[in-house]
Design a protein around this motif. Sequence first.
Motif, mmCIF file in Angstrom:
data_model
loop_
_atom_site.group_PDB
_atom_site.id
_atom_site.type_symbol
_atom_site.label_atom_id
_atom_site.label_comp_id
_atom_site.label_asym_id
_atom_site.label_seq_id
_atom_site.Cartn_x
_atom_site.Cartn_y
_atom_site.Cartn_z
ATOM 1 N N ASN A 1 0.830 -1.209 0.000
ATOM 2 C CA ASN A 1 0.000 0.000 0.000
ATOM 3 C C ASN A 1 0.863 1.257 0.000
ATOM 4 N N ARG B 1 0.749 4.157 -3.065
ATOM 5 C CA ARG B 1 0.436 5.579 -2.841
ATOM 6 C C ARG B 1 1.417 6.507 -3.532
ATOM 7 N N GLN C 1 -10.348 -2.760 1.509
ATOM 8 C CA GLN C 1 -9.920 -1.359 1.544
ATOM 9 C C GLN C 1 -8.721 -1.137 0.627
ATOM 10 N N GLU D 1 -8.641 1.459 -2.532
ATOM 11 C CA GLU D 1 -7.639 2.524 -2.628
ATOM 12 C C GLU D 1 -6.787 2.357 -3.882
ATOM 13 N N HIS E 1 -6.525 5.127 -6.872
ATOM 14 C CA HIS E 1 -5.229 5.671 -7.268
ATOM 15 C C HIS E 1 -4.963 5.453 -8.752
#
Length: 208
Positions: A90, A94, A120, A124, A128
Motif C-alpha cells: 500500500n 500511494r 480497503q 484505494e 489511485h
Amino acid sequence: MAGRLSTGVSVLDRQLDGGIPPGSIVLLAADPASQSELFLYELTAVRATLYLTTIRSDQAIRDAIDRAPGHVGDPTVRDVGGNAPLDTANRFVRDLPEGANLVIDVVDALEETEPARYRQFLNELQTHMVNTGGLAIVHGMKQESEPRNRSYTKHMSDVVFDLRTKIDGSEIENRLAVPKFRGGHPPEETIKLRLGERVTVDTSRDIA
C-alpha cells in the motif's frame, strides 16, 4: 480505440480494440507451472513500471527480466513479501506516479489478509489508478483452494485474463480467455497463444 493503454502484447491489444482503458485493474490468473510471467515482463517495456514481488526476491525478478528474450523494460522492483505485505504494498502504491504501470506478482499473499483490510486496499488501489491514469496488473495463481479473498480480486478487477495451460500428448497448449472486460467488449472465443521468446498468437490449425 483512442486512449487505450497497450498491454505490451500486440495481439491482445488488437483483440481488445486497442488495449485497456486507463485506470484499470487487470487480474492475470494462471497456473503456477506456466509461462504467464512473460505477460508481466513484456508489460514493463510499454511504460514506467513498479514491480512488486511477494514470493521471489527482487533480485530474482531482475535476473529473470534480464534473461527474458523478448522486449522488456527496466522496471523498479521491490520485494513486499515480508511480515506485513499488504501494508508495504500500500505504501508503494500511494507513491505511484502519473501514467505508470503497477505489477503485483503474485497477489495471493495479499489475498490472505483480513477481508475488510484487503477490500480497503483494492478500493484505494482502484482510486489511485483512476487518478493517475495508470494500469495495474495483479498476477494470481490458480490453485485447488483459492486464497480467501480471490473473489474480491475478481470482482474489483476491470479485466480478467484467464490463461489455461494444458499438456495434450506431445503439445503444450496455451489458451487465453477474457471472461470479463468492464466497459468493453471481450473476445467471444479463447485466443491460442505461443509462449516462447514472446507472447504471440498460435496460427496453426487444430486437427480434430
